[in-house]
Design an enzyme around this catalytic site. Structure first.
Site, PDB file in Angstrom:
ATOM      1  N   GLU A  68       0.854  -1.184   0.000  1.00  0.00           N
ATOM      2  CA  GLU A  68       0.000   0.000   0.000  1.00  0.00           C
ATOM      3  C   GLU A  68       0.892   1.236   0.000  1.00  0.00           C
ATOM      4  O   GLU A  68       2.019   1.203   0.520  1.00  0.00           O
ATOM      5  CB  GLU A  68      -0.871  -0.016   1.272  1.00  0.00           C
ATOM      6  CG  GLU A  68      -1.732   1.226   1.439  1.00  0.00           C
ATOM      7  CD  GLU A  68      -2.849   1.047   2.470  1.00  0.00           C
ATOM      8  OE1 GLU A  68      -2.870   0.010   3.164  1.00  0.00           O
ATOM      9  OE2 GLU A  68      -3.689   1.959   2.568  1.00  0.00           O
ATOM     10  N   ASN A  79      -6.670   1.455   2.643  1.00  0.00           N
ATOM     11  CA  ASN A  79      -7.402   2.708   2.843  1.00  0.00           C
ATOM     12  C   ASN A  79      -6.942   3.792   1.881  1.00  0.00           C
ATOM     13  O   ASN A  79      -7.722   4.655   1.486  1.00  0.00           O
ATOM     14  CB  ASN A  79      -7.217   3.182   4.288  1.00  0.00           C
ATOM     15  CG  ASN A  79      -7.757   2.183   5.297  1.00  0.00           C
ATOM     16  OD1 ASN A  79      -8.611   1.352   4.969  1.00  0.00           O
ATOM     17  ND2 ASN A  79      -7.273   2.247   6.530  1.00  0.00           N
ATOM     18  N   ASN A 128     -12.095  -1.026  -1.251  1.00  0.00           N
ATOM     19  CA  ASN A 128     -11.434  -1.561  -0.049  1.00  0.00           C
ATOM     20  C   ASN A 128     -12.270  -1.241   1.185  1.00  0.00           C
ATOM     21  O   ASN A 128     -12.638  -0.076   1.384  1.00  0.00           O
ATOM     22  CB  ASN A 128     -10.047  -0.917   0.114  1.00  0.00           C
ATOM     23  CG  ASN A 128      -9.344  -1.373   1.381  1.00  0.00           C
ATOM     24  OD1 ASN A 128      -8.937  -2.521   1.486  1.00  0.00           O
ATOM     25  ND2 ASN A 128      -9.225  -0.475   2.359  1.00  0.00           N
ATOM     26  N   GLU A 129     -12.558  -2.247   1.982  1.00  0.00           N
ATOM     27  CA  GLU A 129     -13.227  -2.073   3.289  1.00  0.00           C
ATOM     28  C   GLU A 129     -14.301  -0.988   3.237  1.00  0.00           C
ATOM     29  O   GLU A 129     -14.270  -0.024   4.013  1.00  0.00           O
ATOM     30  CB  GLU A 129     -12.180  -1.762   4.377  1.00  0.00           C
ATOM     31  CG  GLU A 129     -11.211  -2.895   4.607  1.00  0.00           C
ATOM     32  CD  GLU A 129     -10.284  -2.720   5.800  1.00  0.00           C
ATOM     33  OE1 GLU A 129     -10.205  -1.605   6.358  1.00  0.00           O
ATOM     34  OE2 GLU A 129      -9.622  -3.717   6.182  1.00  0.00           O
ATOM     35  N   TYR A 131      -6.940  -8.789  11.280  1.00  0.00           N
ATOM     36  CA  TYR A 131      -5.686  -8.551  12.003  1.00  0.00           C
ATOM     37  C   TYR A 131      -5.896  -9.001  13.446  1.00  0.00           C
ATOM     38  O   TYR A 131      -6.945  -8.724  14.028  1.00  0.00           O
ATOM     39  CB  TYR A 131      -5.319  -7.060  11.981  1.00  0.00           C
ATOM     40  CG  TYR A 131      -4.985  -6.563  10.590  1.00  0.00           C
ATOM     41  CD1 TYR A 131      -3.746  -6.819  10.024  1.00  0.00           C
ATOM     42  CD2 TYR A 131      -5.917  -5.842   9.843  1.00  0.00           C
ATOM     43  CE1 TYR A 131      -3.427  -6.370   8.749  1.00  0.00           C
ATOM     44  CE2 TYR A 131      -5.608  -5.388   8.565  1.00  0.00           C
ATOM     45  CZ  TYR A 131      -4.366  -5.658   8.028  1.00  0.00           C
ATOM     46  OH  TYR A 131      -4.055  -5.213   6.760  1.00  0.00           O
ATOM     47  N   GLU A 182      -6.246  -9.273   3.151  1.00  0.00           N
ATOM     48  CA  GLU A 182      -5.421  -8.666   4.211  1.00  0.00           C
ATOM     49  C   GLU A 182      -5.512  -9.573   5.422  1.00  0.00           C
ATOM     50  O   GLU A 182      -6.605  -9.770   5.969  1.00  0.00           O
ATOM     51  CB  GLU A 182      -5.909  -7.264   4.595  1.00  0.00           C
ATOM     52  CG  GLU A 182      -5.634  -6.218   3.551  1.00  0.00           C
ATOM     53  CD  GLU A 182      -5.993  -4.800   4.001  1.00  0.00           C
ATOM     54  OE1 GLU A 182      -5.847  -4.491   5.201  1.00  0.00           O
ATOM     55  OE2 GLU A 182      -6.435  -4.017   3.135  1.00  0.00           O
ATOM     56  N   GLN A 219       1.479  -6.533   5.465  1.00  0.00           N
ATOM     57  CA  GLN A 219       1.825  -6.202   4.110  1.00  0.00           C
ATOM     58  C   GLN A 219       3.169  -6.839   3.785  1.00  0.00           C
ATOM     59  O   GLN A 219       3.549  -7.793   4.468  1.00  0.00           O
ATOM     60  CB  GLN A 219       1.821  -4.695   3.945  1.00  0.00           C
ATOM     61  CG  GLN A 219       0.422  -4.089   4.240  1.00  0.00           C
ATOM     62  CD  GLN A 219       0.253  -2.637   3.832  1.00  0.00           C
ATOM     63  OE1 GLN A 219       1.075  -2.043   3.158  1.00  0.00           O
ATOM     64  NE2 GLN A 219      -0.863  -2.023   4.257  1.00  0.00           N
TER      65      GLN A 219
HETATM   66  O1  AHR Z   1      -3.066  -2.765   6.109  1.00  0.00           O
HETATM   67  C1  AHR Z   1      -3.350  -1.604   6.823  1.00  0.00           C
HETATM   68  C2  AHR Z   1      -4.802  -1.168   6.660  1.00  0.00           C
HETATM   69  O2  AHR Z   1      -5.645  -2.086   7.296  1.00  0.00           O
HETATM   70  C3  AHR Z   1      -5.329  -1.130   5.239  1.00  0.00           C
HETATM   71  O3  AHR Z   1      -5.056   0.074   4.600  1.00  0.00           O
HETATM   72  C4  AHR Z   1      -6.809  -1.272   5.438  1.00  0.00           C
HETATM   73  O4  AHR Z   1      -7.442  -1.874   4.346  1.00  0.00           O
HETATM   74  C5  AHR Z   1      -6.935  -2.062   6.727  1.00  0.00           C
HETATM   75  O5  AHR Z   1      -7.815  -1.461   7.600  1.00  0.00           O
END
Ligand code: AHR
Length: 503
Positions: free
Chosen positions: A26, A71, A171-172, A243, A292, A348
């Site tokens: 990113e 993001n 994205n999201e 995450y 992700e 990432q």
């Molecule tokens: O990977 C960091 C961020 O986590 C990304 O930009 C977003 O898609 C997620 O919230």
């Protein structure tokens, strides 16, 4: 009592798409600038790509890299990042509170993918932009010359179309943090109309709609249902993200058991996909794009930096040995669900919550999480095998209840079988028996072991090998095709097997 894993080397559960081992870059922190790209660095090639980073990326063997966000993409004007560098504008990146210089953009990413030996997975801005910008970006990347956007690409120095196959529709889009967030109905319609238009350009594109940003989102599962009721017929996969971090759990044991959250998330989202499939009488089965996933402690390793700085350090999480075990557990969960997960991206790749770290002007090194990922990506390919595990002890955890101390998955690629074993028990070594079914006689090609005396040990620029796999003594199979191992507490193993008569 021993834990026993029976492997059925001729019984394939499902093929594994190599793109299960994708990653993500990113425009965030130092992922691009001083990560992939650092003109003037001692190892930089003529295009400014760091060769030391490229070497480590090749070691990770990632078949696909998602770009440019995250993001970031939801307010990105892709046109700013193409054409002569001197004419590219600096822009404010609202997502991360920094300045984007646009010195690296779509063409540089395509060139980097080529050198790295990986394929691009591109994301559209469906936050501040929409169908038209998406259509134009696809044409810029894939159209032949002799058309407006194909000619523009040629004028920028790139005559050949890139033929990018895989595209993320935003994205999201459910996240309150997302620029241009949508309701499920708004987004579902937009995803459907965008996909419908893109398919008129090229029906073979692989299109991925956004699922909800994680299982903790209030509308989790309902978002998936509503979005898919709009666009099921037009998309190939649904994106999911997760995450996890140690601070989110009550003890080390609780944390080590958390990959079960990822597995439950996949099952729950698949239930929503299959509900819409049944309701709308589709023949197509929806796949997942886990684009992700990783360990990320957002509170400790956040985006905080000087306002509107250029490529400051952000999200530079230092990973522990315990994090590497959790990443190993997450890989096992992905492999078990690989019949329905077509793509996955470790988020990432460089500097930003990443397996690879760099110093500007200095070296590059492997974080702890690099190792289980690299082993799985190199050897966990081909097909998932049927296995049967018995006799694992369990540890009671406050969040997940009783959690198995030992987990294992086996894959087969041609003649070779790979077995990945996680021992998350902390108390004692475990006796482990591997039994390979059938009349073929097997031998161990190698046994790699990842273990460390301190679960919070980390690697760094000057201690790159503190947590690194080592070759363990190679055990032999007994006459009954069984092999006995002792698994140290807190350990991750890769065992590679081949038929005895194979060269
Ligand atoms: O990977 C960091 C961020 O986590 C990304 O930009 C977003 O898609 C997620 O919230």
């Amino acid at each position: 009592m021993s834990t026993r894993l029976r492997i059925f080397p001729d019984l394939v559960q499902n093929p594994i798409d190599p793109r299960l081992y994708g990653s993500f870059i990113e425009h965030l922190g130092r992922a691009v600038y001083t990560g992939l790209y650092e003109p003037g660095h001692p190892t930089a090639d003529a295009q400014g790509f760091r060769r030391d980073v490229l070497d480590l990326v090749r070691e990770l063997n990632v078949p696909m890299v998602r770009y440019p966000g995250g993001n970031f993409v939801s307010a990105y004007d892709w046109e700013d990042g193409v054409g002569p560098r001197a004419q590219r504008p600096c822009r404010l990146d609202y997502a991360w509170g920094v300045t984007e210089t646009n010195q690296f953009g779509t063409n540089e990413f395509m060139a980097w993918c080529k050198v790295a030996g990986t394929a691009p997975m591109m994301a559209f801005n469906l936050g501040t932009r929409g169908l038209d910008a998406a259509r134009q970006l696809v044409e810029y990347c894939n159209a032949s010359i002799g058309t407006k956007f194909g000619d523009q690409r040629k004028a920028h120095g790139f005559a050949d179309p890139y033929n990018v196959r895989t595209w993320c529709l935003g994205n999201e889009m459910d996240g309150p943090w997302q620029t241009g967030r949508k309701t499920a109905d708004e987004y579902g319609r937009l995803a459907n109309e965008t996909a419908n238009a893109l398919r008129q350009f090229d029906p073979a594109l692989e299109l991925i709609a956004c699922g909800s940003s994680g299982p903790a989102m209030p509308a989790f599962a309902e978002w998936e249902r509503v979005v898919l009721e709009h666009c099921y017929g037009q998309v190939d996969a649904l994106s999911i993200h997760l995450y996890v971090c140690e601070a989110g759990y009550k003890s080390l044991a609780d944390y080590l058991a958390c990959p079960v959250v990822m597995e439950n998330q996949m099952r729950d989202v698949l239930a929503a996909c299959d509900f819409v499939k049944a309701k709308q009488r589709h023949k197509k089965t929806m796949m997942l794009s886990f684009d992700e996933w990783n360990v990320w402690d957002m509170a400790r390793f956040g985006a905080k930096c000087e306002r509107w700085a250029e490529a400051p350090p952000q999200l530079e999480q230092l990973y522990t040995f315990a994090d590497a075990l959790v990443v190993g557990g997450m890989l096992l969960a992905l492999l078990r669900q690989s019949g329905r997960v077509r793509y996955a991206c470790l988020a990432q790749l460089v500097n930003v919550i990443a397996p690879i770290m760099t110093a500007p002007g200095g070296g590059a090194w492997r974080q702890t999480i690099f190792h289980p990922f690299a082993q799985a990506s190199r050897h966990g390919r081909g097909a998932l095998l049927f296995t049967h595990l018995t006799g694992s002890t369990h540890t009671d955890t406050p969040t997940h209840g009783p959690s198995p101390d030992i987990e294992a998955v086996a894959t087969r690629d041609g003649d070779q079988v790979a077995v990945f074993i996680l021992h998350r028990g902390q108390a004692t070594p475990a006796a482990f028996i591997l039994e390979v079914e059938g009349s073929t006689r097997w031998r161990v090609i190698e046994h790699q072991l990842l273990a460390a005396p301190d679960p919070h040990a980390c690697n760094g620029p000057d201690q790159a090998e503190t947590v690194a796999p080592r070759c363990a003594p190679t055990p032999s199979f007994a006459a009954d095709n069984t092999l006995a191992l002792t698994l140290p507490p807190l350990s991750w193993h890769l065992l590679r097997l081949a038929p005895e008569n194979a060269t």
